[in-house]
Design a protein around this motif. Structure first.
Motif: not given
Length: 58
Positions: A49-51, A25-28, A31-34, A11-13
């Motif tokens: 972090p490279e996104l 948003a993409s990073r969040t 990282l939540a999916l991993i 939801f934050l993303a």
């Protein structure tokens, strides 16, 4: 980590994306999916972090 961490991050993303924070948003989201994935997660953690912070028109 608590059991709702991934859901809150998703939801934050969405909120970050709505505010124009595309990269964050993409990073969040990534990282939540991993933690929910099987297999090698190291490459995804390194990639997140490279996104880029901006959206590129294709």
């Amino acid at each position: 980590m608590d059991r709702f961490y991934e859901a809150r991050q998703a939801f934050l993303a969405i909120a970050l994306r709505d505010e124009g924070g595309y990269g964050e948003a993409s990073r969040t989201a990534l990282l939540a999916l991993i933690p929910t994935l099987d297999g090698d997660k190291r490459s995804l953690r390194a990639y997140a972090p490279e996104l880029p912070d901006t959206v590129r028109n294709l």
